[in-house]
Design a protein around this motif. Structure first.
Motif, short mmCIF file in Angstrom:
data_model
loop_
_atom_site.label_atom_id
_atom_site.label_comp_id
_atom_site.label_asym_id
_atom_site.label_seq_id
_atom_site.Cartn_x
_atom_site.Cartn_y
_atom_site.Cartn_z
N SER A 86 -70.14 -55.21 -3.62
CA SER A 86 -69.73 -53.67 -3.52
C SER A 86 -68.15 -53.69 -4.09
N MET A 87 -67.43 -54.56 -3.92
CA MET A 87 -65.91 -54.53 -4.25
C MET A 87 -65.84 -54.53 -5.80
N SER A 90 -67.09 -51.09 -6.93
CA SER A 90 -65.89 -50.22 -6.68
C SER A 90 -64.92 -50.26 -7.55
N ALA A 93 -66.06 -49.13 -10.80
CA ALA A 93 -66.00 -47.50 -10.95
C ALA A 93 -64.79 -46.89 -11.38
N VAL A 94 -63.92 -47.32 -10.42
CA VAL A 94 -62.39 -46.75 -10.53
C VAL A 94 -62.08 -46.91 -11.73
#
Lengths: 166, 199
Positions: A86-87, A90, A93-94
């Motif tokens: 998940s990290m 994320s 995505a950023v």
């Protein structure tokens, strides 16, 4: 193997040692006996040798329906992997958003972007609201998903109609 | 791997249908739970009965355990509730001031599960075990005795023990294991005799 078990009891075994031990405990009666004796020794040294109910509990559980809820709890390693993924997602995505936004950042060294044809803005038109809609909205406000927003926010839509529509 | 993760592994196995995995958790926490229950219940035989009941309830409630808390924390709450329900069922007041309605008390499975309260055998057996462990400790070499005392009584980690004893962590691990095995060798005849007596 018993030394691994001893270390596992003290949070001092490697992960792979613990996995091997836990699996072996199921099929190795000698290892299970060692588990029991080592815990008894620790409790005795701390001044507590009773109660010893393991055997009675085992007999009662033998008569109990077997619990079967295999997905109730995530194994620690799988949970950690899920968090890591998940990290990573994320961060990716950023990074992607940042990369896409790069051309929008003004850089004096670069030539100005080509002019984009501007479309005329559509004229604002007052849409007459049917009579009684305001009352309807207020009465059914509690069914609105926007209730998740606290304060007066859920009521903003209901109170922004023109007075003339009432 | 932390102790909590070992428990989580065992719980996950129990939830997947492995009753032996739950038995291992019972073996690990039976005396710790017993100490907790003894704060509410004086009679040792009744403590055993309530502990047994608490573990059975915990087993039945396993599907609801999500791993958000440590297994013992969850078991602790079940133990407290079981003790309170038992006291209410027996017509006694629980020592805490928090009121709980007797109508809400769950049915406590007594009857054939309760034993005669006059059972000195278990008390005698506990004293025998304590004396055997104490004697075995006195017979240990100093380095083994120190290592296991620092671990079991002081609760120090292997790293801390290694610092105190000025030796590698691997040596600490070996000493504690050898101490346990030396004490276990003297305990096993006693434990085997107890099992034979039951039959």
């Amino acid at each position: 193997m018993k030394q691994r078990l001893s270390a596992m009891m003290d949070d001092a075994a490697q992960d792979h040692e613990c996995e091997i031990c836990v699996k072996r405990l199921k099929d190795d009666p000698e290892l299970r006996a060692a588990w029991g004796v080592y815990h008894l020794i620790g409790d005795a040294l701390r001044g507590h040798t009773a109660p010893d109910v393991a055997e009675r509990v085992q007999q009662r559980l033998a008569a109990e329906p077997t619990v079967f809820a295999p997905h109730a709890i995530e194994p620690p390693r799988r949970r950690a992997t899920r968090y890591a993924l998940s990290m990573a997602a994320s961060v990716a995505a950023v990074a992607l958003v940042g990369w896409m936004a790069l051309p929008l950042i003004d850089d004096p060294r670069e030539s100005p972007p080509p002019a984009i044809a501007k479309l005329p803005e559509p004229p604002l038109v007052a849409v007459p609201v049917a009579q009684g809609v305001g009352d309807y909205l207020l009465a059914h406000q509690r069914f609105s998903p926007s209730l998740a927003i606290g304060g007066i926010a859920p009521y903003i839509r209901s109170v922004t109609e023109e007075n003339g529509a009432r | 791997m932390a102790d909590r993760e070992v428990d989580q592994q065992l719980v996950a196995r129990a939830q997947a249908g492995d009753k032996q995995a739950f038995d291992l958790l019972v073996t690990k926490y039976q005396r710790k739970l017993g100490r907790l229950l003894a704060r509410f219940i004086r009679d040792p035989a009744e403590v055993e009965d309530v502990a047994q009941e608490a573990f059975v309830k915990a087993y039945r409630a396993l599907p609801s355990f999500r791993g958000d808390s440590a297994f013992y924390t969850w078991l602790y709450r079940i133990g407290i509730n079981t003790a309170k329900n038992y006291l209410v069922a027996m017509g006694r007041r629980a020592p805490t001031t928090t009121g709980f309605d007797s109508d809400e008390a769950e049915g406590f499975e007594d009857g054939d599960q309760l034993r005669d309260i006059n059972t000195p055998e278990s008390v005698l057996a506990s004293k025998e075990i304590a004396a055997t462990v104490q004697k075995a400790m006195e017979d240990l070499p100093d380095d083994l005795r120190t290592a296991i005392e620092l671990r079991e009584i002081e609760g120090l980690s292997y790293e801390e023990i290694a610092n105190i004893m000025n030796c590698p962590i691997g040596t600490v691990r070996s000493r504690i294991f050898r101490a346990r095995e030396a004490i276990a060798a003297k305990l096993r005849p006693l434990l085997d005799t107890r099992k034979d007596r039951r039959w």
